[in-house]
Design a protein around this motif. Sequence first.
Motif, PDB file in Angstrom:
ATOM      1  N   GLY A   6       0.431  -1.252   0.241  1.00  0.00           N
ATOM      2  CA  GLY A   6      -0.162  -0.083  -0.043  1.00  0.00           C
ATOM      3  C   GLY A   6       1.456   1.105   0.136  1.00  0.00           C
ATOM      4  N   HIS A   7       0.407   2.169  -0.340  1.00  0.00           N
ATOM      5  CA  HIS A   7       0.846   3.601  -0.328  1.00  0.00           C
ATOM      6  C   HIS A   7      -0.194   4.536   0.121  1.00  0.00           C
ATOM      7  N   LEU A   8       0.136   6.379   0.550  1.00  0.00           N
ATOM      8  CA  LEU A   8      -0.099   6.723   0.846  1.00  0.00           C
ATOM      9  C   LEU A   8      -0.775   7.920  -0.274  1.00  0.00           C
ATOM     10  N   ILE A   9      -1.892   8.364  -1.063  1.00  0.00           N
ATOM     11  CA  ILE A   9      -1.901   8.976  -1.986  1.00  0.00           C
ATOM     12  C   ILE A   9      -3.514  10.480  -1.133  1.00  0.00           C
ATOM     13  N   VAL A  34      -4.535   3.299  -0.359  1.00  0.00           N
ATOM     14  CA  VAL A  34      -4.327   2.665  -1.079  1.00  0.00           C
ATOM     15  C   VAL A  34      -3.052   0.905  -1.634  1.00  0.00           C
ATOM     16  N   VAL A  35      -4.402   0.038  -1.446  1.00  0.00           N
ATOM     17  CA  VAL A  35      -3.625  -0.766  -1.650  1.00  0.00           C
ATOM     18  C   VAL A  35      -4.168  -1.673  -2.624  1.00  0.00           C
ATOM     19  N   ASP A  36      -3.832  -1.929  -4.384  1.00  0.00           N
ATOM     20  CA  ASP A  36      -3.577  -2.672  -5.730  1.00  0.00           C
ATOM     21  C   ASP A  36      -5.166  -1.818  -6.264  1.00  0.00           C
ATOM     22  N   GLY A  37      -4.318  -0.636  -5.877  1.00  0.00           N
ATOM     23  CA  GLY A  37      -5.511   0.548  -6.520  1.00  0.00           C
ATOM     24  C   GLY A  37      -6.867   0.508  -6.260  1.00  0.00           C
TER      25      GLY A  37
END
Length: 283
Positions: free
Chosen positions: A146-149, A196-199
């Motif tokens: 996951g990543h932060l947006i 967000v994980v896998d979009g």
Amino acid sequence: MEILQTEDVSDFFEQAESLLVEKEACNNLGLGILNRVMESGSTQDQAPPYLGMVKEAGKLVYVFLQTPPHNLILPDIGTSRAEILSLIARHLYHQGIQLPGVVGPVKAVQQFAAKWEQLTGEKAEVEMKQLIYRLDEVHLVEKGSGHLIPADEKDEALIKAWLIGFGKEAKVSMDDVRAGEMAKDFIGSRSVYLWVVDGRPVSMANQSRKTKNGVTINAVYTPDVYKRNGYATALVAALSQKLLDDGNLFCSLYTDQTNPTSNGIYQRIGYHVVGESVMYSFR
């Protein structure tokens, strides 16, 4: 002692700041509201803020504020005494001020509420007991995937739905209209973030009130279907690190004192308790 009232937010802030920043993280609510009003020139409410100062022998010893129709805010200030809280209650009562409730450090709120009950005949009921946390450095947290947006306009419906879910979970008032207004405001100010994980967005948090040296995180929410995957931990850790990297010296947040899950999450990230807060409603 005497109480002085002003509608000049800048003048109030200039006089009150030194008292409030002694416990800056604990007073993030009042400081953040004052900063917002000075920046925007508006309280986002119909009525001007009620700004009160208690002076003793000409020296400022305590302050209080309300942005109608919201709760009275009693800051965490070392000079607080029972006679000061009683004086404030009598002053507001004789001015005919309507208060839905009061929020602030436990002892001060209890002292004020007891006097308010005596004056008005209203019943003070505990709405929420909270802990106030501060973070100066993020502990290493395994963030997994996951990543932060930052959320944008396409996420408005999602943020609105999640704010409604957050309201139910946190037991705070959040109807469809209020959630919609907040979602629009959060996205417009680019303050709300998604993990967000896998979009797919799986968790959210909002960068809220700014103070002189810090910033507050609120509206942390993960839908039930995504819980127990560490997403909220990863999100808050990443957002906290971003806010520190942006130049803030610390981050702060409130938790429900009775929720061991959220308190455990924040402590693992590096947040430590700096104060307690209680909210009373008057019925």
